[in-house]
Motif scaffolding. Structure first.
Motif, short mmCIF file in Angstrom:
data_model
loop_
_atom_site.label_atom_id
_atom_site.label_comp_id
_atom_site.label_asym_id
_atom_site.label_seq_id
_atom_site.Cartn_x
_atom_site.Cartn_y
_atom_site.Cartn_z
N GLU A 114 0.93 6.03 6.39
CA GLU A 114 1.11 4.64 5.99
C GLU A 114 0.29 3.72 6.89
OE1 GLU A 114 4.75 5.80 8.54
OE2 GLU A 114 3.72 6.62 6.77
N VAL A 115 -0.19 2.66 6.26
CA VAL A 115 -0.99 1.67 6.98
C VAL A 115 -0.05 0.62 7.57
CG1 VAL A 115 -2.84 -0.04 6.84
CG2 VAL A 115 -2.93 2.03 5.42
N GLY A 116 -0.27 0.28 8.82
CA GLY A 116 0.54 -0.74 9.46
C GLY A 116 -0.29 -1.51 10.45
N VAL B 84 0.82 -1.21 0.00
CA VAL B 84 0.00 0.00 0.00
C VAL B 84 0.85 1.26 0.00
CG1 VAL B 84 -1.80 1.27 1.23
CG2 VAL B 84 -1.84 -1.24 1.17
N GLY B 85 1.90 1.28 0.81
CA GLY B 85 2.72 2.49 0.95
C GLY B 85 1.95 3.60 1.66
N ARG B 86 2.29 4.83 1.36
CA ARG B 86 1.60 5.97 1.98
C ARG B 86 0.41 6.36 1.11
NH1 ARG B 86 6.06 10.06 4.73
NH2 ARG B 86 6.91 8.49 6.16
N ASP C 58 -3.96 -4.76 15.81
CA ASP C 58 -4.93 -3.89 15.15
C ASP C 58 -4.30 -3.25 13.92
OD1 ASP C 58 -6.79 -4.45 17.07
OD2 ASP C 58 -6.36 -2.64 18.27
N LEU C 59 -5.12 -3.12 12.90
CA LEU C 59 -4.72 -2.37 11.72
C LEU C 59 -4.83 -0.88 12.07
CD1 LEU C 59 -3.92 -2.87 8.72
CD2 LEU C 59 -6.33 -2.45 8.15
N GLN C 60 -3.83 -0.10 11.72
CA GLN C 60 -3.87 1.31 12.06
C GLN C 60 -3.22 2.14 10.96
OE1 GLN C 60 -1.74 2.18 15.66
NE2 GLN C 60 0.27 1.71 14.80
N LEU C 61 -3.59 3.42 10.96
CA LEU C 61 -3.01 4.37 10.03
C LEU C 61 -2.11 5.32 10.82
CD1 LEU C 61 -2.94 5.55 7.11
CD2 LEU C 61 -4.81 7.06 7.82
N ILE C 62 -0.84 5.29 10.49
CA ILE C 62 0.10 6.23 11.12
C ILE C 62 0.05 7.51 10.29
CG2 ILE C 62 2.47 6.62 11.81
CD1 ILE C 62 2.84 3.58 11.90
N VAL C 63 -0.58 8.55 10.86
CA VAL C 63 -0.88 9.78 10.12
C VAL C 63 0.33 10.71 10.16
CG1 VAL C 63 -2.42 11.76 9.95
CG2 VAL C 63 -3.33 9.54 10.67
N ARG C 64 0.73 11.15 8.98
CA ARG C 64 1.81 12.13 8.86
C ARG C 64 1.26 13.53 8.59
NH1 ARG C 64 5.72 9.13 11.09
NH2 ARG C 64 5.86 7.07 10.08
N GLN C 65 0.10 13.63 7.99
CA GLN C 65 -0.50 14.92 7.64
C GLN C 65 -2.00 14.79 7.77
OE1 GLN C 65 0.90 16.42 3.89
NE2 GLN C 65 -0.71 17.99 3.77
#
Length: 411
Positions: free
Chosen positions: A90-92, A32-34, A99-106
């Motif tokens: 990015e999704v990790g 998926v990437g960012r 848990d599936l999570q989104l590490i938010v950069r913006q």
């Protein structure tokens, strides 16, 4: 660290949970990437560490998200539940819970800019605190001794303020506290300049000004830090930020808002030309009032002098003297008339007395005979004898006589 499970030859590979989750995370990141994800924020929680944890959801699914402290501190707005956002990251997989999570950069609000949202959020919060209330705001002094200016040293706003101050009231000096008016950290510089000029500037009013610009350019004036510095200012603050259509948080909390920097200077400074005109008109009215007052006072003095003349002892004595003279004249005339009347009565009485006096009788030929020496009046002949001495009073005087013959009686 536990050993990896090694399967027997030909048997299926067995993964530990951690290996599986870590592998899935790497797989998802590689695949998926960012990416950008749109969703509604819910279950927002701000940790003491500064990280923000929340859930992104839509009508079909939900995804955990995390915004770490560094990225969270750079957000111009405040994330809140119910806000639809665009999240980039990015999704990790969060291994501790799988848990599936989104590490938010913006993170950006959807449908409006982040700066506009930040403005609306701060505006609503400060309004609830009462910082925009007109009752809190202070009036400007009518005649300031010195004007403080907080702005950029090289901006057009400073030139506008100087030109207006020269034209309007050059007698009032300006004290400048320079600061950047845009860019990161400009709000802190503006707040520090405002605090400095209140402490060391010896000013009566502070102008907080800058020229026009985009919402991003005006962002320092929509800062909570600057807003609270304006509220804390011991001197009234006039804001003149941007153009007439630009409204910032600084405008809303300032004691007076001007549409432009030039207008801010005009509002804070008296119009010297108008003041001189007012002084001249007041002087003319004062001169006319003084002349009228002096004329009225002069008439009062004349009236009082006339009253004093009538009430003064000298005037009263003169009046009494005049009246006394008149009374004396009338008394003299009355006395003379009384004397004349008395004289007339006396003359008439004298005439009547003369008519009744024996002397008058003697004048008609009669006489008064007295016997000497006792002087008794002889009324009868037998009162005398021959040889008696007599004194006979006639009109002209006395005559001595002597009786020669005896009395013969009445005939």
């Amino acid at each position: 660290m536990t050993d990896r499970v090694v399967p027997a030859p030909g048997a299926p590979r067995i993964y530990r949970v951690g290996e599986l989750v870590a592998g899935l995370g790497e797989l998802i990141q590689e695949a998926v990437g960012r990416i950008w994800v749109v969703g509604e924020v819910s279950n927002l929680r701000r940790a003491a560490s500064g990280h923000c944890y929340f859930t992104l959801k839509d009508e079909d699914a939900q995804l955990r998200g995390v915004l770490f402290r560094g990225n969270a501190s750079r957000l111009p707005f405040e994330p809140e539940d119910g806000l639809e956002v665009l999240a980039y990251g990015e999704v990790g997989v969060y291994a501790a819970r799988g848990d599936l999570q989104l590490i938010v950069r913006q993170l950006e609000p959807r449908g409006q800019g982040a700066l506009q949202l930040a403005f609306e959020q701060l505006r609503a919060r400060l309004e609830r605190e009462g910082l925009f209330d007109t009752a809190r705001k202070r009036p400007l002094p009518e005649f300031p001794r010195r004007l403080g200016v907080v702005t950029s040293l090289h901006g057009a706003a400073l030139r506008d303020v100087i030109e207006v101050s020269r034209a309007r009231c050059a007698l009032v000096p300006l004290r400048l506290a320079p600061a950047r008016v845009q860019g990161a950290g400009a709000d802190a510089e503006l707040a520090a300049a405002l605090a400095w000029i209140n402490t060391h500037g010896d000013v009566d009013v502070v102008l907080l000004v800058r020229g026009g610009g985009s919402l991003e350019d005006l962002f320092p004036f929509n800062s909570e830090l600057l807003a609270r510095a304006i509220v804390a200012s011991p001197k009234p603050v006039v804001s003149g930020v941007g153009h007439e259509t630009d409204v910032t948080i600084a405008d809303l909390v300032a004691d007076l808002r001007a549409p432009t920097p030039s207008a801010a200077a005009a509002l804070a400074l008296p119009d010297a030309a108008a003041l001189f005109g007012d002084v001249e008109r007041c002087q003319r009215r004062l001169d006319a009032a003084v002349r009228a007052r002096l004329s009225h006072a002069g008439r009062q003095v004349v009236g009082l002098r006339e009253q004093l003349r009538h009430l003064s002892p000298r005037a009263r004595l003169a009046e009494r003297r005049t009246r006394l003279g008149a009374v004396g004249g009338r008394l003299q005339q009355a006395g003379e008339r009384a004397i004349e009347r008395c004289r007339g009565r006396l003359e008439r009485a004298a005439l009547r007395l003369d008519s009744l006096s024996p002397l008058a009788v003697l004048g008609r030929g009669y006489a008064i005979v007295r016997r000497e020496p006792d002087g008794s009046i002889v009324r009868e002949p037998d009162q005398v004898a021959p040889g008696d001495a007599l004194s006979i009073r006639v009109a002209g005087g006395d005559v001595a006589a002597r009786v020669l013959e005896p009395s013969r009686g009445k005939r």
